[in-house]
Scaffold this motif. Structure first.
Motif, PDB file in Angstrom:
ATOM      1  N   LEU A  39       0.828  -1.209   0.000  1.00  0.00           N
ATOM      2  CA  LEU A  39       0.000   0.000   0.000  1.00  0.00           C
ATOM      3  C   LEU A  39       0.861   1.257   0.000  1.00  0.00           C
ATOM      4  O   LEU A  39       0.564   2.223  -0.702  1.00  0.00           O
ATOM      5  CB  LEU A  39      -0.923   0.012   1.212  1.00  0.00           C
ATOM      6  N   CYS A  40       1.922   1.238   0.771  1.00  0.00           N
ATOM      7  CA  CYS A  40       2.812   2.410   0.823  1.00  0.00           C
ATOM      8  C   CYS A  40       3.505   2.643  -0.507  1.00  0.00           C
ATOM      9  O   CYS A  40       3.720   3.782  -0.908  1.00  0.00           O
ATOM     10  CB  CYS A  40       3.858   2.228   1.921  1.00  0.00           C
ATOM     11  N   LEU A  41       3.875   1.558  -1.161  1.00  0.00           N
ATOM     12  CA  LEU A  41       4.639   1.676  -2.399  1.00  0.00           C
ATOM     13  C   LEU A  41       3.774   1.943  -3.625  1.00  0.00           C
ATOM     14  O   LEU A  41       4.257   2.531  -4.591  1.00  0.00           O
ATOM     15  CB  LEU A  41       5.469   0.410  -2.627  1.00  0.00           C
ATOM     16  N   THR A  42       2.515   1.527  -3.591  1.00  0.00           N
ATOM     17  CA  THR A  42       1.689   1.622  -4.798  1.00  0.00           C
ATOM     18  C   THR A  42       0.587   2.671  -4.720  1.00  0.00           C
ATOM     19  O   THR A  42      -0.128   2.879  -5.704  1.00  0.00           O
ATOM     20  CB  THR A  42       1.043   0.258  -5.118  1.00  0.00           C
ATOM     21  N   THR A  43       0.442   3.319  -3.580  1.00  0.00           N
ATOM     22  CA  THR A  43      -0.580   4.355  -3.449  1.00  0.00           C
ATOM     23  C   THR A  43       0.071   5.630  -2.913  1.00  0.00           C
ATOM     24  O   THR A  43       1.171   5.582  -2.372  1.00  0.00           O
ATOM     25  CB  THR A  43      -1.701   3.932  -2.466  1.00  0.00           C
ATOM     26  N   PRO A  44      -0.620   6.746  -3.022  1.00  0.00           N
ATOM     27  CA  PRO A  44      -0.064   7.990  -2.466  1.00  0.00           C
ATOM     28  C   PRO A  44      -0.300   8.128  -0.954  1.00  0.00           C
ATOM     29  O   PRO A  44      -0.044   9.176  -0.375  1.00  0.00           O
ATOM     30  CB  PRO A  44      -0.794   9.079  -3.244  1.00  0.00           C
ATOM     31  N   MET A  45      -0.753   7.049  -0.308  1.00  0.00           N
ATOM     32  CA  MET A  45      -1.036   7.101   1.129  1.00  0.00           C
ATOM     33  C   MET A  45       0.252   7.273   1.925  1.00  0.00           C
ATOM     34  O   MET A  45       1.294   6.716   1.575  1.00  0.00           O
ATOM     35  CB  MET A  45      -1.740   5.817   1.586  1.00  0.00           C
ATOM     36  N   THR A  46       0.169   8.045   2.993  1.00  0.00           N
ATOM     37  CA  THR A  46       1.298   8.178   3.907  1.00  0.00           C
ATOM     38  C   THR A  46       1.328   6.952   4.817  1.00  0.00           C
ATOM     39  O   THR A  46       0.352   6.191   4.892  1.00  0.00           O
ATOM     40  CB  THR A  46       1.160   9.436   4.778  1.00  0.00           C
ATOM     41  N   THR A  47       2.433   6.788   5.544  1.00  0.00           N
ATOM     42  CA  THR A  47       2.510   5.659   6.466  1.00  0.00           C
ATOM     43  C   THR A  47       1.430   5.764   7.544  1.00  0.00           C
ATOM     44  O   THR A  47       0.840   4.756   7.925  1.00  0.00           O
ATOM     45  CB  THR A  47       3.901   5.557   7.114  1.00  0.00           C
ATOM     46  N   ALA A  48       1.153   6.978   8.002  1.00  0.00           N
ATOM     47  CA  ALA A  48       0.107   7.161   9.014  1.00  0.00           C
ATOM     48  C   ALA A  48      -1.260   6.744   8.464  1.00  0.00           C
ATOM     49  O   ALA A  48      -2.064   6.133   9.176  1.00  0.00           O
ATOM     50  CB  ALA A  48       0.080   8.608   9.482  1.00  0.00           C
ATOM     51  N   GLN A  49      -1.521   7.049   7.203  1.00  0.00           N
ATOM     52  CA  GLN A  49      -2.802   6.684   6.597  1.00  0.00           C
ATOM     53  C   GLN A  49      -2.915   5.175   6.424  1.00  0.00           C
ATOM     54  O   GLN A  49      -3.987   4.602   6.641  1.00  0.00           O
ATOM     55  CB  GLN A  49      -2.969   7.384   5.251  1.00  0.00           C
ATOM     56  N   VAL A  50      -1.820   4.522   6.066  1.00  0.00           N
ATOM     57  CA  VAL A  50      -1.828   3.061   5.915  1.00  0.00           C
ATOM     58  C   VAL A  50      -2.078   2.406   7.268  1.00  0.00           C
ATOM     59  O   VAL A  50      -2.865   1.465   7.387  1.00  0.00           O
ATOM     60  CB  VAL A  50      -0.506   2.554   5.283  1.00  0.00           C
ATOM     61  N   VAL A  51      -1.431   2.916   8.305  1.00  0.00           N
ATOM     62  CA  VAL A  51      -1.635   2.379   9.652  1.00  0.00           C
ATOM     63  C   VAL A  51      -3.102   2.513  10.057  1.00  0.00           C
ATOM     64  O   VAL A  51      -3.701   1.581  10.588  1.00  0.00           O
ATOM     65  CB  VAL A  51      -0.712   3.096  10.664  1.00  0.00           C
ATOM     66  N   GLU A  52      -3.685   3.675   9.791  1.00  0.00           N
ATOM     67  CA  GLU A  52      -5.089   3.900  10.139  1.00  0.00           C
ATOM     68  C   GLU A  52      -6.006   2.968   9.349  1.00  0.00           C
ATOM     69  O   GLU A  52      -6.950   2.396   9.888  1.00  0.00           O
ATOM     70  CB  GLU A  52      -5.463   5.355   9.866  1.00  0.00           C
ATOM     71  N   CYS A  53      -5.709   2.789   8.081  1.00  0.00           N
ATOM     72  CA  CYS A  53      -6.533   1.959   7.208  1.00  0.00           C
ATOM     73  C   CYS A  53      -6.469   0.475   7.595  1.00  0.00           C
ATOM     74  O   CYS A  53      -7.489  -0.202   7.664  1.00  0.00           O
ATOM     75  CB  CYS A  53      -6.077   2.147   5.767  1.00  0.00           C
ATOM     76  N   LEU A  54      -5.263  -0.025   7.846  1.00  0.00           N
ATOM     77  CA  LEU A  54      -5.076  -1.458   8.104  1.00  0.00           C
ATOM     78  C   LEU A  54      -5.057  -1.834   9.578  1.00  0.00           C
ATOM     79  O   LEU A  54      -5.192  -3.005   9.917  1.00  0.00           O
ATOM     80  CB  LEU A  54      -3.768  -1.938   7.461  1.00  0.00           C
ATOM     81  N   GLY A  55      -4.804  -0.866  10.418  1.00  0.00           N
ATOM     82  CA  GLY A  55      -4.717  -1.180  11.843  1.00  0.00           C
ATOM     83  C   GLY A  55      -3.365  -1.747  12.250  1.00  0.00           C
ATOM     84  O   GLY A  55      -3.274  -2.507  13.200  1.00  0.00           O
ATOM     85  N   CYS A  56      -2.319  -1.374  11.517  1.00  0.00           N
ATOM     86  CA  CYS A  56      -0.967  -1.793  11.903  1.00  0.00           C
ATOM     87  C   CYS A  56      -0.669  -1.227  13.284  1.00  0.00           C
ATOM     88  O   CYS A  56      -1.260  -0.225  13.672  1.00  0.00           O
ATOM     89  CB  CYS A  56       0.077  -1.268  10.910  1.00  0.00           C
ATOM     90  N   PRO A  57       0.267  -1.796  14.010  1.00  0.00           N
ATOM     91  CA  PRO A  57       0.487  -1.339  15.380  1.00  0.00           C
ATOM     92  C   PRO A  57       0.904   0.122  15.501  1.00  0.00           C
ATOM     93  O   PRO A  57       0.315   0.854  16.278  1.00  0.00           O
ATOM     94  CB  PRO A  57       1.570  -2.267  15.913  1.00  0.00           C
ATOM     95  N   THR A  58       1.892   0.550  14.735  1.00  0.00           N
ATOM     96  CA  THR A  58       2.349   1.938  14.796  1.00  0.00           C
ATOM     97  C   THR A  58       2.941   2.346  13.460  1.00  0.00           C
ATOM     98  O   THR A  58       3.341   1.505  12.656  1.00  0.00           O
ATOM     99  CB  THR A  58       3.441   2.151  15.868  1.00  0.00           C
TER     100      THR A  58
END
Length: 89
Positions: free
Chosen positions: A13-32
């Protein structure tokens, strides 16, 4: 712990979309965000995108030496032209 598949999905997601790491974390629920950034750092495709430190390594080393030598952080920061927070960190 996150599975390899979950890690891969977050990195993709980070590599193929313009999403920031914070947005990816929010979207997927990664720990931090920091955890995701470590996963990205391990991916060779991301190496060219890594931000370079604002304060050069040599300046950081000088700050450490000055503070370990007894100088106050504020004085070391002034001498090196850096902020006190940068010297503290």
């Amino acid at each position: 712990m996150f599975s390899l598949e979950e890690r891969s999905r977050a990195v993709e997601l980070c590599l193929t979309t313009p999403m920031t790491t914070a947005q990816v974390v929010e979207c997927l629920g990664c720990p931090t965000r920091q955890c995701l950034e470590r996963w990205l750092a391990m991916d060779p495709r991301y190496a060219g995108r890594m931000a370079k430190p604002i304060i050069p390594l040599e300046t950081r080393r000088k700050a450490i030496g000055l503070v370990l030598g007894g100088m106050q952080q504020k004085q070391a920061a002034k001498q090196l032209g850096a902020g006190v927070g940068a010297v503290h960190n």
